[in-house]
Structures are given as C-alpha cells and as structure tokens.
Scaffold this motif. Structure first.
Motif, PDB file in Angstrom:
ATOM      1  N   ARG A 173      17.185   0.495  14.149  1.00  0.00           N
ATOM      2  CA  ARG A 173      17.233   1.873  13.630  1.00  0.00           C
ATOM      3  C   ARG A 173      16.005   2.679  14.051  1.00  0.00           C
ATOM      4  N   ARG A 193       7.518   0.763  -1.461  1.00  0.00           N
ATOM      5  CA  ARG A 193       8.288   0.906  -0.239  1.00  0.00           C
ATOM      6  C   ARG A 193       9.292   2.060  -0.367  1.00  0.00           C
ATOM      7  N   GLY A 244      18.334   6.689  16.550  1.00  0.00           N
ATOM      8  CA  GLY A 244      18.294   7.629  15.432  1.00  0.00           C
ATOM      9  C   GLY A 244      19.652   8.267  15.229  1.00  0.00           C
ATOM     10  N   ARG A 280      18.418   4.717   4.605  1.00  0.00           N
ATOM     11  CA  ARG A 280      18.424   3.427   5.319  1.00  0.00           C
ATOM     12  C   ARG A 280      17.938   3.619   6.755  1.00  0.00           C
ATOM     13  N   MET A 281      18.340   4.730   7.376  1.00  0.00           N
ATOM     14  CA  MET A 281      17.898   4.999   8.743  1.00  0.00           C
ATOM     15  C   MET A 281      16.392   5.265   8.811  1.00  0.00           C
ATOM     16  N   SER A 282      15.839   5.765   7.696  1.00  0.00           N
ATOM     17  CA  SER A 282      14.398   6.037   7.660  1.00  0.00           C
ATOM     18  C   SER A 282      13.584   4.792   7.326  1.00  0.00           C
ATOM     19  N   GLY A 283      14.239   3.662   7.173  1.00  0.00           N
ATOM     20  CA  GLY A 283      13.529   2.418   6.890  1.00  0.00           C
ATOM     21  C   GLY A 283      13.235   2.215   5.421  1.00  0.00           C
ATOM     22  N   VAL A 284      13.942   2.962   4.570  1.00  0.00           N
ATOM     23  CA  VAL A 284      13.703   2.866   3.128  1.00  0.00           C
ATOM     24  C   VAL A 284      14.864   2.099   2.490  1.00  0.00           C
ATOM     25  N   LYS A 299       7.525   4.710   7.046  1.00  0.00           N
ATOM     26  CA  LYS A 299       8.226   3.431   6.840  1.00  0.00           C
ATOM     27  C   LYS A 299       8.404   2.634   8.123  1.00  0.00           C
ATOM     28  N   HIS A 300       8.921   3.305   9.170  1.00  0.00           N
ATOM     29  CA  HIS A 300       9.103   2.602  10.443  1.00  0.00           C
ATOM     30  C   HIS A 300       7.801   2.585  11.248  1.00  0.00           C
ATOM     31  N   ARG A 339      13.392  15.102  12.117  1.00  0.00           N
ATOM     32  CA  ARG A 339      13.188  13.825  11.417  1.00  0.00           C
ATOM     33  C   ARG A 339      13.707  12.664  12.268  1.00  0.00           C
ATOM     34  N   ARG A 386       0.864  -1.179   0.000  1.00  0.00           N
ATOM     35  CA  ARG A 386       0.000   0.000   0.000  1.00  0.00           C
ATOM     36  C   ARG A 386       0.906   1.235   0.000  1.00  0.00           C
ATOM     37  N   HIS A 387       0.334   2.388  -0.099  1.00  0.00           N
ATOM     38  CA  HIS A 387       1.035   3.662  -0.046  1.00  0.00           C
ATOM     39  C   HIS A 387       2.080   3.788  -1.153  1.00  0.00           C
ATOM     40  N   LEU A 417       8.741  10.741   6.278  1.00  0.00           N
ATOM     41  CA  LEU A 417       9.248   9.498   5.669  1.00  0.00           C
ATOM     42  C   LEU A 417       9.499   8.371   6.683  1.00  0.00           C
ATOM     43  N   PRO A 418      10.281   8.606   7.755  1.00  0.00           N
ATOM     44  CA  PRO A 418      10.458   7.504   8.723  1.00  0.00           C
ATOM     45  C   PRO A 418       9.170   7.120   9.438  1.00  0.00           C
ATOM     46  N   LEU A 455       2.592   4.645   9.403  1.00  0.00           N
ATOM     47  CA  LEU A 455       1.473   5.575   9.303  1.00  0.00           C
ATOM     48  C   LEU A 455       1.124   5.795   7.835  1.00  0.00           C
ATOM     49  N   SER A 456      -0.119   6.191   7.576  1.00  0.00           N
ATOM     50  CA  SER A 456      -0.489   6.519   6.199  1.00  0.00           C
ATOM     51  C   SER A 456       0.196   7.840   5.835  1.00  0.00           C
ATOM     52  N   HIS A 457       0.236   8.134   4.541  1.00  0.00           N
ATOM     53  CA  HIS A 457       0.903   9.348   4.065  1.00  0.00           C
ATOM     54  C   HIS A 457       0.303  10.584   4.750  1.00  0.00           C
TER      55      HIS A 457
END
Lengths: 273, 253
Positions: free
Chosen positions: B80, A47, B84, A144-148, B108-109, B153, A43-44, B104-105, B112-114
């Motif tokens: 991670r 990745r 941070g 990478r730190m942001s989980g991407v 992804k982590h 961030r 979704r979204h 963004l984090p 959450l929705s956009h």
C-alpha cells in the motif's frame, strides 16, 4: 425434498453467519485490547490515534450523556421508590427498610445496569452511526491505505473514553436515583430522610460488584457498537441498520453481562449478596 | 516478459452474485490504463483487489513479479506504500485539517514525526495548488478541492502506481480536465502507472494509453482509445456512444 433441503440450508447459513459474526466480534475486542497496548508502547501517541481524540471522545460520551443519564435515572428512582412504598404500604405499612434495601439493590444492580442500558442506546447508536458512515463512504478503506489500523483509530479512543465515563456516569446517576427516591419517599409517603438514607446494609462486596459491572458495560458498549459500524454495508440504509443493530446488541450485552456477573458474584458470596 | 500488474482469471461474488467471472488484464509499467464499463460491472471491485481492500474468490493477482492476492493484512503495508488509491468520494477525514490528512500516511508509512509530516504535507498540497487551504477542514471546501487534497494525500508517499476510482465524477468540466492533466503528468514526468476507473468520455479519450472495457464479469476488449472508437463491436459502440438501446445487457433496466 427440495423444501426440506432449502430450510436446512437456510438454518445452516444462519448458524454459520452467527458464528462468523461472533468470531468477528471477538476479534474486534481482542484487537481493541491489543490497540490499547500498542498505544502505550508507540511514540507519537499511538498507532494512528489522532491528536486530542481521547479528550473529544470523553466529552462526546461523558459530558453529552450527563443530562440524559441524570434525568432518566432520576425519574426511574422516583418511580421505583414510589412503587416500593405503595406495595409495602398495602402489605405491612412499614417503610423503615425501603431506603436501605433500595440502596443495596441500587448499588449491586440497578445503578450500573440501568446506566449501562441508557448509555447503550445513546452512546452505542452514536458510535455505530459515526463508524458506519465512515465505512460506507470508504473512509475506513482510506485509513487502511494510510497505514492506520481502523480499530486503533476508531474504537480504541471510544473504548477508553466509554470505560472511564460509564463508571463516572454510573456513580453520578446512582446518586441522583437514590436522592430522587428519597425525596419521593419523603414527600409522598412521609418517610423520614434519616430512615431512608441508611447506609448500614451496604457491604464492600456490593461496591465491588458496582464497579465491576460499570466497567464491564463500559467496555462492551463501544466494542459491540464499533463492530456493528464496521459491518455497515451499502449506503445510508446500511448505516441505519448498523445503528439499530448496535442499540440492540449493546443493550443485550448489558443484560447478558449483568446476568453473568451477578451469577458469578452470587456463587463467590455463597448466595449471600 | 510478464506485465507490471496482472489479473489472472479473477473471480469475485457478493452474496452469491458473481461480479467478476475469470477476468484477465495485464497493465504495463508507466501506462495510463482506463477501466470502463457499466455501473456495477466490477470496475472498482477490480482495483480494490490489487491492494487487498477486497479479497478475490479465485484467480491470481501479480504486481511487479510477486503474487499479492494472498498477502495477509499485516503484510499489505509495503504494497500500500507502493500503490496509492484515490477513492471515488474524496474520503478525507473530517476531524483533521487538510495538512493533517496528508500528513497521516507520511507518519504511518513514512515514519515521520508529527511535525516533519506536517511540513512535508504542505509541500504535497502545493503540488496540487492547495497549500493555501492546508489549515482548513474538508467540510469547508468544494468537491474539486477535496478531490485535489485527496490526490495530494495519495501522492504523499510517492507511489509507483496510483489507482483512481472515478476521479472526475462530480467535478465541473474545468476541474475534471485539471485532474486529467495531473494524471497524465504523473505518468509522463514521474513514470507513475495509473489505473483509472471512469465513465467520463473526455477523460477516457483524452489521456488514456489503453482502455479495458469490462462487460459481464470479464474484460471484453482492451484497446487504445482510437482503436476503441473505431471498433466494430456493437457492444463497445453502444457503450461509447451512450445509446440506451442495443445489444448490451444492463441489469436493472
């Protein structure tokens, strides 16, 4: 003894380094394909792929290469036809086959390969410079730190855009090349346009070869260039090296793929291509 | 009792050149630990090992009772999320607004929705007084503003540990002290453990609980700022007083 040992160690180091690089390149390719699959399954919008990134890359790779491809392939078409007519004039003086044979060669080889080479320089350099700059400024570490996954974020949109746009630009560039060749033959050697623009020698397998080559080059260029960008080290000098390596590597990939695909096609067609 | 973060005999070399040579360092929970030393001594390399951005050649790294140096890339996401990092250059993504960078984090982590991530991102930016600039792009902001947004961030996921790589480098003195105050407040009010790589004496002596002085690939000394200032060690004295001549060996000079 120590001299020979040093030389052997240097050769061994180079072989190991090349093998490691080849493995890493393969992993980038596999990661890119996996990233495309992940993009469809999540979704979204995939990745980590930023919103609108694919459209931005389609524009950057396709629209911004349009003039470059049209101009370069147009000139190449003119030069090739001129040379072909010149040589034929010296040998037989018969220009009736120039257009049809040129078109056959254009579709099965020159169109996709020359477009691929041109895109390898323009697009390959751009991708490597952009990703390389992100690497040396730690933006990729931040991703990478942001989980991407950096491959999903950086290479997947460029890969999709490059595959689509390489095919479209190859079609367009080949048409321009053919038209420019026809005009050259007409105005320089008096070849009748209806004689030059003869499609009777084109077979379905030539068109298949055209599409396969364009897609293969479109897939290879962003992977090789992205890989070079991801290997950038240090500062601006490292980005420069990465860009140079991307241009060389992408162009080389186009040549090697041309050879492999042509050889396979010849084999499948029993030498009648 | 073992430390919250521990580096045990960590070694790392780049192209055959040893940077860390059996380094040991223990960091307690909730403290502000500064890592100082000359350029190229391995300060940034040390903290990047903790979160798997670099891999050690030998030794062990432990965090909260678990060994983390051998985790594969795909297993590093939970780590991670808890640790941070604020990078030396702010490393905001140029193609995104500040709000999108901070979101963004969270997407992804935090899963959450956009839309929800953007709402949350604006709250995080407000914590560093940057909410008015949420829709601006990084290129439109000063270095100090970008640094604050990068901190927002990093803090978006409410990490237990924050690694700061030269957070005040390139900032004017006022902005630098604001960043210092923010680091101190994180530790004092939220109990966040801060590991700070720095060359900036006002930061070191202003907010550090302890200071680790890295020299020739090992931790030469760990001390409180006052003890460091009072140290009789000529190498430490040369570094903190910034003298060009002395016993310290500096590669390239």
């Amino acid at each position: 003894m120590s001299y020979f040992r040093t030389r052997i160690e240097a050769i061994g180091g180079a072989v190991l380094g090349t093998s490691r690089a080849a493995l890493e390149l393969w992993l980038v390719y596999v990661g890119t394909i996996a990233g495309i699959v992940r993009g469809f399954s999540r979704r979204h919008g995939g990745r980590g792929r930023p919103k609108g990134e694919l459209v931005r890359q389609l524009h950057a790779i396709g629209n911004r290469s349009l003039v470059f491809i049209i101009v370069t392939l147009g000139f190449i078409g003119m030069v090739m036809t001129y040379q072909a007519c010149l040589q034929l004039g010296r040998v037989t003086g018969d220009y009736s086959q120039v257009g049809s044979q040129f078109l056959r060669l254009l579709i099965s080889d020159f169109g996709p390969t020359l477009s691929g080479m041109m895109l390898a320089t323009r697009v390959g350099a751009g991708i490597a410079a952009e990703i390389g700059s992100m690497k040396v400024t730690e933006q990729i570490d931040a991703l990478r730190m942001s989980g991407v996954l950096p491959i999903d974020y950086l290479i997947v949109p460029r890969f999709i855009a490059c595959v689509v746009m390489t095919l479209m630009l190859t079609v367009l560039g080949s048409m321009v090349m053919y038209a420019a060749g026809g005009l050259t033959a007409q105005y320089s050697f008096g070849v009748n346009p209806s004689t030059f623009y003869d499609l009777s020698f084109v077979r379905g397998r030539h068109l298949v070869l055209f599409v396969v080559k364009a897609l293969a080059y479109g897939a290879a260029i962003p992977v090789v260039a992205g890989f070079c960008g991801l290997r950038a080290r240090g500062s601006s000098e490292g980005v420069g090296w990465a860009t140079t390596a991307a241009v060389i590597g992408s162009s080389f990939a186009v040549i090697v793929l041309d050879f492999i695909i042509s050889a396979v096609a010849l084999f499948l067609a029993d030498g009648d291509l | 009792m073992s430390a919250y973060i521990e580096f045990r005999n960590v070694a790392k070399a780049f192209s055959g050149k040893a940077v860390l040579r059996g380094m040991n360092l223990a960091i307690d929970k909730g403290e502000v630990m500064f890592i100082i030393g000359t350029s190229g001594v391995g300060k940034s390399v040390t903290i990047k090992h903790l979160i798997g951005l670099l891999r050690i050649d030998a030794g062990e790294i432990w965090f909260d009772g678990a060994r983390v140096d051998q985790l594969p890339e795909r297993s590093l996401a939970p780590l991670r999320k808890r640790i941070g990092m604020v990078f030396q250059s702010s490393t905001l993504f140029d193609s995104m607004t500040l709000a999108e960078n901070v979101a963004l984090p969270l997407r992804k982590h935090g899963k959450l929705s956009h839309k929800d991530a953007l709402v949350e991102a604006r709250k995080r930016l407000a914590q560093v007084y940057m909410d008015d600039y949420a829709d601006r792009f990084p290129a439109e902001l000063s270095d100090g503003m970008r640094k604050r947004a990068a901190i927002a961030r990093t803090l978006a996921l409410a990490p237990d540990v924050v690694l700061f790589d030269e957070p005040t480098t390139g900032l004017d003195p006022v902005s630098a002290r604001r960043v210092d105050r923010l680091i101190r407040e994180l530790a004092d009010t939220l109990g966040v453990t801060a590991v700070v790589v720095s060359h900036d004496p006002p930061s070191i002596f202003g907010i550090a609980d302890r200071v680790a002085f890295l020299y020739q690939g090992i931790v030469h000394v760990v001390a409180t700022p006052d003890a460091l200032r009072a140290s009789a060690d000529p190498i430490v004295q040369q570094f903190i007083t910034g003298q060009s001549s002395g016993p310290m060996e500096t590669p390239g000079f």
